[in-house]
Design a protein around this motif. Structure first.
Motif, mmCIF file in Angstrom:
data_model
loop_
_atom_site.group_PDB
_atom_site.id
_atom_site.type_symbol
_atom_site.label_atom_id
_atom_site.label_comp_id
_atom_site.label_asym_id
_atom_site.label_seq_id
_atom_site.Cartn_x
_atom_site.Cartn_y
_atom_site.Cartn_z
ATOM 1 N N LEU A 10 0.835 -1.248 -0.199
ATOM 2 C CA LEU A 10 -0.255 -0.314 0.090
ATOM 3 C C LEU A 10 1.211 1.290 -0.117
ATOM 4 C CD1 LEU A 10 -2.858 1.476 0.192
ATOM 5 C CD2 LEU A 10 -2.433 0.811 2.965
ATOM 6 N N ASP A 11 1.097 1.667 -0.583
ATOM 7 C CA ASP A 11 2.120 3.338 -0.928
ATOM 8 C C ASP A 11 3.211 2.788 -1.112
ATOM 9 O OD1 ASP A 11 -0.724 4.679 -1.300
ATOM 10 O OD2 ASP A 11 -0.652 5.577 0.550
ATOM 11 N N GLY A 12 3.378 1.762 -1.825
ATOM 12 C CA GLY A 12 5.036 0.902 -1.277
ATOM 13 C C GLY A 12 5.415 0.435 -0.393
ATOM 14 N N LYS A 13 4.771 0.200 0.559
ATOM 15 C CA LYS A 13 5.009 0.008 2.234
ATOM 16 C C LYS A 13 4.302 -1.654 2.539
ATOM 17 C CE LYS A 13 5.565 4.110 4.303
ATOM 18 N NZ LYS A 13 4.717 4.816 5.434
ATOM 19 N N PRO A 14 5.246 -2.106 3.018
ATOM 20 C CA PRO A 14 4.498 -3.665 2.848
ATOM 21 C C PRO A 14 2.911 -4.101 4.399
ATOM 22 C CG PRO A 14 6.316 -3.884 3.941
ATOM 23 C CD PRO A 14 6.127 -2.267 3.082
ATOM 24 N N TYR A 15 1.620 -4.296 3.164
ATOM 25 C CA TYR A 15 0.529 -4.451 4.192
ATOM 26 C C TYR A 15 0.364 -5.449 4.059
ATOM 27 C CZ TYR A 15 -4.470 -2.499 5.188
ATOM 28 O OH TYR A 15 -5.373 -2.460 5.624
ATOM 29 N N ILE A 16 -0.119 -6.339 3.332
ATOM 30 C CA ILE A 16 -0.696 -7.443 4.020
ATOM 31 C C ILE A 16 0.602 -8.691 3.211
ATOM 32 C CG2 ILE A 16 -2.974 -9.456 3.420
ATOM 33 C CD1 ILE A 16 -4.385 -6.500 2.926
ATOM 34 N N TYR A 17 1.245 -9.931 4.799
ATOM 35 C CA TYR A 17 1.543 -10.676 4.168
ATOM 36 C C TYR A 17 0.463 -11.860 4.000
ATOM 37 C CZ TYR A 17 4.858 -14.680 4.389
ATOM 38 O OH TYR A 17 5.555 -16.020 3.844
ATOM 39 N N PHE A 18 -0.537 -12.352 2.851
ATOM 40 C CA PHE A 18 -0.605 -13.790 2.526
ATOM 41 C C PHE A 18 0.198 -15.173 2.041
ATOM 42 C CE2 PHE A 18 -4.877 -11.311 1.578
ATOM 43 C CZ PHE A 18 -5.548 -11.349 1.705
ATOM 44 N N THR A 19 -0.826 -16.078 2.887
ATOM 45 C CA THR A 19 -0.862 -17.791 3.219
ATOM 46 C C THR A 19 -2.026 -18.194 2.574
ATOM 47 O OG1 THR A 19 0.965 -17.292 4.776
ATOM 48 C CG2 THR A 19 0.836 -19.726 3.495
ATOM 49 N N HIS A 20 -1.902 -18.822 1.170
ATOM 50 C CA HIS A 20 -3.216 -19.403 0.222
ATOM 51 C C HIS A 20 -2.991 -20.735 0.751
ATOM 52 C CE1 HIS A 20 -5.197 -15.083 -0.681
ATOM 53 N NE2 HIS A 20 -3.826 -14.948 -1.128
ATOM 54 N N TYR A 21 -4.407 -21.557 0.452
ATOM 55 C CA TYR A 21 -3.740 -22.819 0.070
ATOM 56 C C TYR A 21 -5.126 -23.497 -0.212
ATOM 57 C CZ TYR A 21 -0.534 -22.928 4.320
ATOM 58 O OH TYR A 21 0.787 -22.937 4.949
ATOM 59 N N LEU A 22 -4.234 -24.137 -1.914
ATOM 60 C CA LEU A 22 -5.581 -24.345 -2.739
ATOM 61 C C LEU A 22 -5.429 -25.546 -3.260
ATOM 62 C CD1 LEU A 22 -4.447 -21.699 -4.973
ATOM 63 C CD2 LEU A 22 -6.504 -21.494 -3.453
ATOM 64 N N HIS A 104 -2.383 1.483 7.857
ATOM 65 C CA HIS A 104 -3.844 1.293 7.512
ATOM 66 C C HIS A 104 -4.506 0.527 7.755
ATOM 67 C CE1 HIS A 104 -7.317 1.689 4.519
ATOM 68 N NE2 HIS A 104 -6.671 2.662 4.279
ATOM 69 N N HIS A 105 -5.855 1.234 8.201
ATOM 70 C CA HIS A 105 -6.932 0.016 9.618
ATOM 71 C C HIS A 105 -7.255 -0.534 8.395
ATOM 72 C CE1 HIS A 105 -7.391 3.364 12.501
ATOM 73 N NE2 HIS A 105 -5.842 2.142 12.829
ATOM 74 N N TYR A 106 -7.757 -1.679 8.417
ATOM 75 C CA TYR A 106 -8.577 -2.811 7.476
ATOM 76 C C TYR A 106 -10.198 -2.456 8.074
ATOM 77 C CZ TYR A 106 -10.878 -6.598 5.850
ATOM 78 O OH TYR A 106 -11.847 -7.714 5.582
ATOM 79 N N VAL A 107 -10.183 -1.952 6.565
ATOM 80 C CA VAL A 107 -11.673 -1.486 6.112
ATOM 81 C C VAL A 107 -12.461 -2.166 5.161
ATOM 82 C CG1 VAL A 107 -12.500 0.855 5.239
ATOM 83 C CG2 VAL A 107 -10.118 0.847 6.448
#
Length: 112
Positions: A10-22, A104-107
């Motif tokens: 977000l705006d060049g800064k790391p915001y969310i780290y995701f790990t997906h399992y499929l 940033h808040h979670y919105v």
């Protein structure tokens, strides 16, 4: 099973780290552009149609590698676990997300 790790900015800064399992029985497209790769489009292309989601939110002390990826020195962080189900009630995705709410808040915006 596939495990896909992603970092959203977000705006060049790391915001969310995701790990997906499929599910391991689906065929994933070759990833040439991380920004154009959609988990849900991959499910759709494999005839895994989403019926519903179940999200759980929590506060957690994340693993060190997640803090490092989000450029944070310490937690806690807002976490989310999502279970995605198909029309037969089968789980077709499980994802875990950790949010850097310091930038940033979670919105959620929902319009009907």
């Amino acid at each position: 099973m596939y495990r896909i790790k992603r970092l959203y900015y977000l705006d060049g800064k790391p915001y969310i780290y995701f790990t997906h399992y499929l599910p391991g029985n689906i065929k994933l497209d070759h990833i040439e552009d991380d920004n154009a790769f959609s988990i849900y489009m991959q499910l759709y292309k494999n005839k895994q149609f989403i019926s519903n989601f179940h999200d759980e939110f929590y506060i957690e002390e994340p693993e060190e590698y997640i803090l490092k990826a989000l450029e944070l020195e310490k937690g806690p962080l807002l976490g989310r676990k999502r279970m995605t189900y198909n029309e037969n009630g089968e789980v077709i995705e499980v994802s875990f997300a950790q949010y850097n709410t310091k930038i940033h808040h979670y919105v959620i915006d929902y319009q009907a």
